[in-house]
Design a protein around this motif. Structure first.
Motif, PDB file in Angstrom:
ATOM      1  N   ASP A   1       0.821  -1.249  -0.040  1.00 28.73           N
ATOM      2  CA  ASP A   1       0.027  -0.183  -0.074  1.00 28.73           C
ATOM      3  C   ASP A   1       0.785   1.069   0.114  1.00 28.73           C
ATOM      4  O   ASP A   1       2.085   1.252   0.247  1.00 28.73           O
TER       5      ASP A   1
ATOM      6  N   TYR B   1      -3.280  -0.724  -4.223  1.00 25.39           N
ATOM      7  CA  TYR B   1      -4.064  -1.864  -3.831  1.00 25.39           C
ATOM      8  C   TYR B   1      -5.747  -1.722  -4.476  1.00 25.39           C
ATOM      9  O   TYR B   1      -6.367  -2.270  -4.506  1.00 25.39           O
TER      10      TYR B   1
ATOM     11  N   VAL C   1      -7.232  -4.590  -6.623  1.00 22.36           N
ATOM     12  CA  VAL C   1      -8.292  -5.268  -6.066  1.00 22.36           C
ATOM     13  C   VAL C   1      -9.562  -5.020  -6.893  1.00 22.36           C
ATOM     14  O   VAL C   1     -10.118  -6.036  -7.511  1.00 22.36           O
TER      15      VAL C   1
ATOM     16  N   ARG D   1      -8.989  -7.172 -10.127  1.00 28.10           N
ATOM     17  CA  ARG D   1      -8.863  -8.618  -9.854  1.00 28.10           C
ATOM     18  C   ARG D   1     -10.396  -8.961 -10.270  1.00 28.10           C
ATOM     19  O   ARG D   1     -10.795 -10.064 -10.717  1.00 28.10           O
TER      20      ARG D   1
ATOM     21  N   VAL E   1      -9.956 -14.691   3.069  1.00 28.26           N
ATOM     22  CA  VAL E   1      -9.019 -13.949   3.822  1.00 28.26           C
ATOM     23  C   VAL E   1      -8.304 -14.240   5.141  1.00 28.26           C
ATOM     24  O   VAL E   1      -9.152 -15.094   5.695  1.00 28.26           O
TER      25      VAL E   1
ATOM     26  N   THR F   1      -1.578  -7.841   5.014  1.00 31.38           N
ATOM     27  CA  THR F   1      -2.048  -7.351   3.761  1.00 31.38           C
ATOM     28  C   THR F   1      -3.512  -7.714   3.329  1.00 31.38           C
ATOM     29  O   THR F   1      -4.206  -6.937   2.611  1.00 31.38           O
ATOM     30  N   ASP F   2      -4.092  -8.899   3.850  1.00 35.60           N
ATOM     31  CA  ASP F   2      -5.232  -9.061   3.679  1.00 35.60           C
ATOM     32  C   ASP F   2      -6.222  -8.167   4.300  1.00 35.60           C
ATOM     33  O   ASP F   2      -7.048  -7.676   4.066  1.00 35.60           O
TER      34      ASP F   2
ATOM     35  N   THR G   1      -7.153  -5.633   1.752  1.00 32.41           N
ATOM     36  CA  THR G   1      -7.864  -6.027   0.841  1.00 32.41           C
ATOM     37  C   THR G   1      -9.453  -6.026   1.187  1.00 32.41           C
ATOM     38  O   THR G   1     -10.214  -5.577   0.304  1.00 32.41           O
TER      39      THR G   1
ATOM     40  N   ARG H   1     -11.518  -2.521   0.726  1.00 33.25           N
ATOM     41  CA  ARG H   1     -11.801  -2.571  -0.534  1.00 33.25           C
ATOM     42  C   ARG H   1     -12.603  -3.233  -1.628  1.00 33.25           C
ATOM     43  O   ARG H   1     -12.960  -3.012  -2.738  1.00 33.25           O
ATOM     44  N   LEU H   2     -13.004  -4.394  -0.905  1.00 32.55           N
ATOM     45  CA  LEU H   2     -13.930  -5.399  -1.962  1.00 32.55           C
ATOM     46  C   LEU H   2     -15.469  -4.843  -2.182  1.00 32.55           C
ATOM     47  O   LEU H   2     -15.841  -4.935  -3.103  1.00 32.55           O
TER      48      LEU H   2
ATOM     49  N   GLY I   1      -7.543 -13.839  -0.934  1.00 33.19           N
ATOM     50  CA  GLY I   1      -6.527 -13.148  -0.440  1.00 33.19           C
ATOM     51  C   GLY I   1      -5.154 -13.499  -0.769  1.00 33.19           C
ATOM     52  O   GLY I   1      -4.784 -14.573  -1.089  1.00 33.19           O
TER      53      GLY I   1
ATOM     54  N   GLY J   1      -3.998 -13.614  -6.238  1.00 32.45           N
ATOM     55  CA  GLY J   1      -3.163 -12.376  -6.272  1.00 32.45           C
ATOM     56  C   GLY J   1      -1.767 -12.791  -7.226  1.00 32.45           C
ATOM     57  O   GLY J   1      -1.198 -11.885  -7.902  1.00 32.45           O
TER      58      GLY J   1
END
Length: 327
Positions: A120, A145, A149, A152, A170, A176-177, A180, A183-184, A224, A250
């Motif tokens: 990030d 990111y 995201v 993807r 996740v 890191t997850d 994510t 943002r999903l 994730g 990923g």
């Protein structure tokens, strides 16, 4: 020289302490510390890429450079003590992978130069004052990111135009997850897709998560890409294959392990990129003056063999977008 003088000299040499006769060679410098969030097996290609990058720039391990590597084995909580262990060795540069590695290295030293691979914005992460001029002892590579995201999820929808509901796997404890997860919702809303989150903080609970997903009404998976899940990619792709569900991952390592598709940056390339930044520091640049960089490339990998195994027909128009197709 007569025999008596020769024996006298020989006896004098024999009387020297052992340390004086066979001094160990001085340690090779510079010393580069490497903090990987993965296991040694999972990180093998990344470390090979790092070594290759150093070698291309004239730094050969064991000759004019030394590496000390520590592996987090996919467990974020291991990174802080491993970073402290490396800092105690007084390396000339410290290289750290993943968000957990970047934060652990930052906490361990404010003086040793650090090169990070962080997912990030380094300013938001708190390791730099700005991307163009970090200002401290840390620089490296970062990834957008928000865009990653969304892309993807967009690719998953292109592969399955009728997709309506996605299961997300996740590890919420993995930093890191943790990037994510928030943002999903926006990414799925934009595509008219709903999602259900399944937490996998411990890969030994994989069977329980698989059973829960099997009971859910989902058409695909979004996995994730934190170190915990990446380290268990063989087990995860096997579980997904048993569920006979399409999945987006990923990193290409998932697709190579049997996953349907992946989109992200190439990890060995990112480590080669980090090696170049390490060499800049070794040659006198200050990390605070070296701008953070974006990855050299992103790649979409599609595994048609995996698609065939689950009876999925992927549109040709989508396959044409792939950087690499596994058949």
């Amino acid at each position: 020289m007569n025999k008596r003088k020769f024996m006298t000299l020989l006896g004098g040499a024999a009387a020297l302490p052992f340390e004086a006769q066979a001094q160990p060679p001085p340690p090779v410098r510079p010393l580069i510390g490497v903090l990987s969030p993965l296991s040694a097996a999972s990180a093998a290609r990344n470390i090979a890429g790092f070594r290759s990058g150093l070698r291309d720039l004239g730094y050969l391990e064991g000759r004019n450079a030394a590496l000390e590597i520590r592996y987090g084995d996919g467990a974020p909580e291991r990174m802080a003590p491993l970073a402290q262990e490396l800092v105690a060795l007084k390396p000339d540069v410290l290289m750290a992978g993943a968000r957990s590695g970047a934060l652990a290295a930052q906490a361990a030293t404010q003086t040793i130069p650090i090169i990070v691979i962080a997912p990030d914005d380094p300013v938001v992460l708190g390791v730099a004052h700005s991307i163009a001029k970090p200002g401290g002892n840390i620089t490296g590579t970062w990834f957008d990111y928000d865009a990653l995201v969304g892309k993807r999820m967009e690719f998953l929808k292109l592969a399955m135009p009728a997709l309506a509901r996605v299961a997300v796997i996740v590890n919420p404890d993995d930093p890191t997850d943790a990037l994510t997860i928030p943002r999903l919702p926006a990414a799925t809303r934009a595509l008219g897709v709903t999602l259900e989150q399944f937490d996998l903080p411990d890969v030994t609970k994989l069977d329980a998560v698989a059973a829960a997903i099997g009971r859910a009404d989902v058409g695909a998976l979004f996995v994730g890409d934190g170190p915990t899940l990446l380290s268990a990619r063989t087990e995860i792709t096997a579980m997904v294959a048993r569920l006979r569900l399409p999945a987006m991952y990923g990193f290409r390592e998932f697709a190579e392990a049997g996953g349907l598709m992946s989109y992200g940056y190439n990890l060995p390339d990112a480590y080669r990129q980090s090696a170049r930044l390490v060499v800049r520091i070794l040659k006198g640049d200050r990390p605070g003056d070296v701008p953070f960089e974006l990855p050299a490339r992103y790649e979409l990998i599609i595994n048609l063999k995996a698609a065939k195994a689950i009876g999925l027909t992927i549109p040709d128009s989508f396959v044409l977008l792939a950087d690499e197709v596994i058949e």
